[in-house]
Design an enzyme around this catalytic site. Structure first.
Site, PDB file in Angstrom:
ATOM      1  CG  LEU A   1      -1.959   1.062   1.384  1.00  0.00           C
ATOM      2  CD1 LEU A   1      -2.952   1.040   0.230  1.00  0.00           C
ATOM      3  CD2 LEU A   1      -2.738   0.878   2.713  1.00  0.00           C
TER       4      LEU A   1
ATOM      5  N   PRO B   1       6.786   5.906  -1.325  1.00  0.00           N
ATOM      6  CG  PRO B   1       8.757   5.862  -2.576  1.00  0.00           C
ATOM      7  CD  PRO B   1       7.340   5.354  -2.559  1.00  0.00           C
TER       8      PRO B   1
ATOM      9  N   GLY C   1       2.357   7.475   2.826  1.00  0.00           N
ATOM     10  CA  GLY C   1       2.271   6.497   3.912  1.00  0.00           C
ATOM     11  C   GLY C   1       0.913   6.631   4.579  1.00  0.00           C
TER      12      GLY C   1
ATOM     13  N   GLY D   1      18.685  -1.422  34.396  1.00  0.00           N
ATOM     14  CA  GLY D   1      19.801  -0.477  34.463  1.00  0.00           C
ATOM     15  C   GLY D   1      20.751  -0.678  33.291  1.00  0.00           C
TER      16      GLY D   1
ATOM     17  CD  GLU E   1      -0.760  -4.166   9.653  1.00  0.00           C
ATOM     18  OE1 GLU E   1      -1.958  -4.325   9.913  1.00  0.00           O
ATOM     19  OE2 GLU E   1       0.067  -5.084   9.682  1.00  0.00           O
ATOM     20  N   GLY E   2      -0.931   2.021  10.028  1.00  0.00           N
ATOM     21  CA  GLY E   2      -1.631   3.156  10.627  1.00  0.00           C
ATOM     22  C   GLY E   2      -0.929   3.564  11.907  1.00  0.00           C
TER      23      GLY E   2
END
Ligand code: FAD
Length: 391
Positions: free
Chosen positions: A124, A127, A130, A345, A369-370
Site C-alpha cells: 500500500l 515513498p 504512507g 539499568g 498499519e496506521g
C-alpha cells in the site's frame, strides 16, 4: 459475556507457548543479529499448522480466525517480533482476498499460504504516500487490446516480506492520478514471477530484522482482469482489510510487553541494592503494577476487537473499537520495553539481555498499519460521529 477462551483456543495458546519457548526463544537474538529470514521458524510454524490459522478450512486453513491468530502471535511475540510478523503476514495480504476475492482467487492463492508453498506481502505504502495513502502514484491502466487486463506501473516501499513473497496484494490508482476519491484505487493480486515485477532496494531496519522490508518495482506489469480483488475502484477494501488487522498488530504489542515485563520482574527479584532486592522497593513495585494493568487492559481491548473482526464487524461503525486496541497495545509495547530497560539499568542497555532488542522492536509497532496518530484520528472520528457513544 464470557471472558474465558474456548477449550480449542486455550489448547492453541498452550501449544504455541511451548513452541515459542522451545524454538523461538533460543533463536531470537541470533535472528536479530544476522537479519536472515528464519527458515527454521517458518518450518516450525508449518509443522505446527500455524500458517493457516486465520484461513477458512475449505482453503486448507484451520479456521481459528483473527482471535486464534492473535492468540498465537501474542505467544511468539514474547520472544521475537520477527516470528510474530511472519505469522501476521499470513493475514495482511490475504485479508482482502478473503473479504472480497473470487472463489478462483481464494482457491489459487490461499491454500499455498497454509501449506507453506506460497508467501505473500502487502503493498500500500509509497515513498510519498504512507499515512496519506490517497497520494499513491502507482498507476493501473486498462490494457489497450480490450482484454480487460490491467497494466501496472509504480513503486511500493517499506513492504514487509517483499523478498520472500511469491505474490502481492497491491493497490494502484485506476482513475485520474490526482483523484483523491475512494473509487480511484483498486486492489490487485500480482505474482512475483510475472514480467516487470522486481524487488528493489531493501531497508536497514532498527528492529524486527529477520523479515526483510523494501521496495517492489512494477514496470508495465500485465495483470489479468481475473486478478482484480473486489471491484475496480474498491479502495474501501484496503480499509476493511486494515481494520480487521488491528487486533493482530495489537497482539504483537501485547506479547512483547508481557515478555519484557516478565523478564524485568525476574531480574529485579534477584538484583540486590541497598541491602534488599530491587523488587522490594515500592517505587519499583508500582511500576510493575501499572504495566500489568496496562497489559490486561490491552488484552481485553484486543480480544474484544478480534471477536468483533471475526464476526465481520470491521466496517466504519466498529473502527474506534478496533483502532483503540492497536493504539493502546502498541504504545504499551514501547512503554513496557522502555520500563524493562530501565529496571535492568546498564545491563538492560547491553546486548547480554533481550531488553534492548524489545525496545527497538517495539517502536515499529506504533508506525506500521496506521500510526498511533492515525489511530487517534480514527477513534476521535468515531466519537464525533457517535459510532462510539455511551448513552
Ligand atoms: C518496519 C516497517 C514495515 C512496514 N511494512 C509495510 C508493508 O508491509 N506494507 C505497506 O504498505 N507499508 C508498510 N510499512 C509502511 C507503513 O505503513 C507506513 O510507514 C505508515 O503508514 C506511516 O507512513 P509514513 O511512514 O509515510 O509516515 P507519514 O505518513 O509521513 O507520517 C509521519 C508522521 O506524521 C504523522 N501524521 C501523518 N498524518 C497525520 C495526521 N493527519 N495527523 C497527525 N499526525 C499525522 C504520523 O503519525 C507520523 O508520526 C511499513 C513500515 C515499517 C516501519
Amino acid at each position: 459475556m464470557d471472558f474465558e477462551l474456548s477449550d480449542e483456543l486455550r489448547a492453541l495458546q498452550q501449544s504455541v507457548r511451548r513452541l515459542a519457548q522451545d524454538k523461538i526463544k533460543p533463536r531470537a537474538r541470533e535472528i536479530d543479529k544476522d537479519g536472515n529470514y528464519p527458515q527454521d521458524i517458518f518450518k516450525a510454524f508449518l509443522d505446527a499448522g500455524l500458517l493457516g490459522l486465520c484461513i477458512p478450512t475449505e482453503y486448507g486453513g484451520s479456521g481459528a480466525g483473527i482471535l486464534g491468530l492473535a492468540i498465537a502471535i501474542e505467544e511468539v511475540a514474547k520472544y521475537s517480533n520477527t516470528a510474530a510478523l511472519m505469522l501476521l503476514l499470513t493475514r495482511l495480504p490475504t485479508g482482502p482476498v478473503m473479504i472480497a476475492g473470487t472463489e478462483e482467487q481464494k482457491a489459487t492463492y490461499l491454500p499455498g499460504i497454509c501449506d507453506g508453498t506460497l508467501k505473500a506481502a502487502f503493498g500500500l505504502s509509497e515513498p510519498q504516500a504512507g499515512s496519506d495513502v490517497m497520494g499513491m502514484r502507482t498507476r493501473g491502466t486498462l490494457a489497450p487490446d480490450g482484454s480487460g487486463d490491467w497494466i501496472l506501473n509504480g513503486t511500493k516501499c517499506w513492504m514487509s516480506g517483499v523478498k520472500e513473497a511469491d505474490w502481492y496484494t497491491v493497490f494502484a490508482k485506476t482513475s485520474e492520478p490526482s483523484s483523491r476519491t475512494h473509487d480511484s484505487v483498486t486492489a490487485f493480486i500480482v505474482e512475483r514471477a510475472w514480467r516487470g515485477v522486481k524487488v528493489g532496494r531493501t531497508d536497514h531496519k532498527m528492529g524486527v530484522r529477520g523479515v526483510d522490508t523494501g521496495e517492489l518495482l512494477l514496470t508495465d506489469v500485465r495483470v489479468p482482469a481475473a486478478n482484480v480483488i473486489g471491484e475496480v475502484g474498491g479502495f474501501r477494501l484496503a480499509m476493511l482489510g486494515l481494520n480487521a488487522m488491528r487486533p493482530i498488530v495489537a497482539a504483537r504489542g501485547i506479547g512483547l510487553a508481557e515478555g519484557a515485563l516478565m523478564y524485568a520482574t525476574e531480574y529485579v527479584k534477584s538484583r540486590e541494592a541497598f541491602g534488599k532486592t530491587i523488587a522490594d522497593f515500592q517505587g519499583i513495585q508500582w511500576e510493575i503494577a501499572k504495566c500489568a494493568v496496562d497489559i490486561e487492559a490491552a488484552r481485553l481491548l484486543t480480544y474484544r476487537a478480534a471477536v468483533m473482526a471475526d464476526a465481520g464487524k470491521f466496517t466504519k461503525e466498529y473502527v474506534p473499537y478496533l483502532s483503540m486496541a492497536k493504539y493502546h497495545a502498541t504504545e504499551l509495547a514501547v512503554r513496557a520495553s522502555s520500563l524493562a530497560v530501565q529496571l535492568l539499568g546498564a545491563a538492560g542497555y547491553m546486548e547480554d539481555h533481550p531488553t534492548e532488542q524489545w525496545y527497538r522492536d517495539a517502536k515499529q509497532l506504533t508506525i506500521v498499519e496506521g500510526t498511533s496518530q492515525v489511530q487517534l484520528g480514527l477513534i476521535a472520528r468515531g466519537v464525533l460521529d457517535r459510532d462510539l457513544w455511551w448513552d
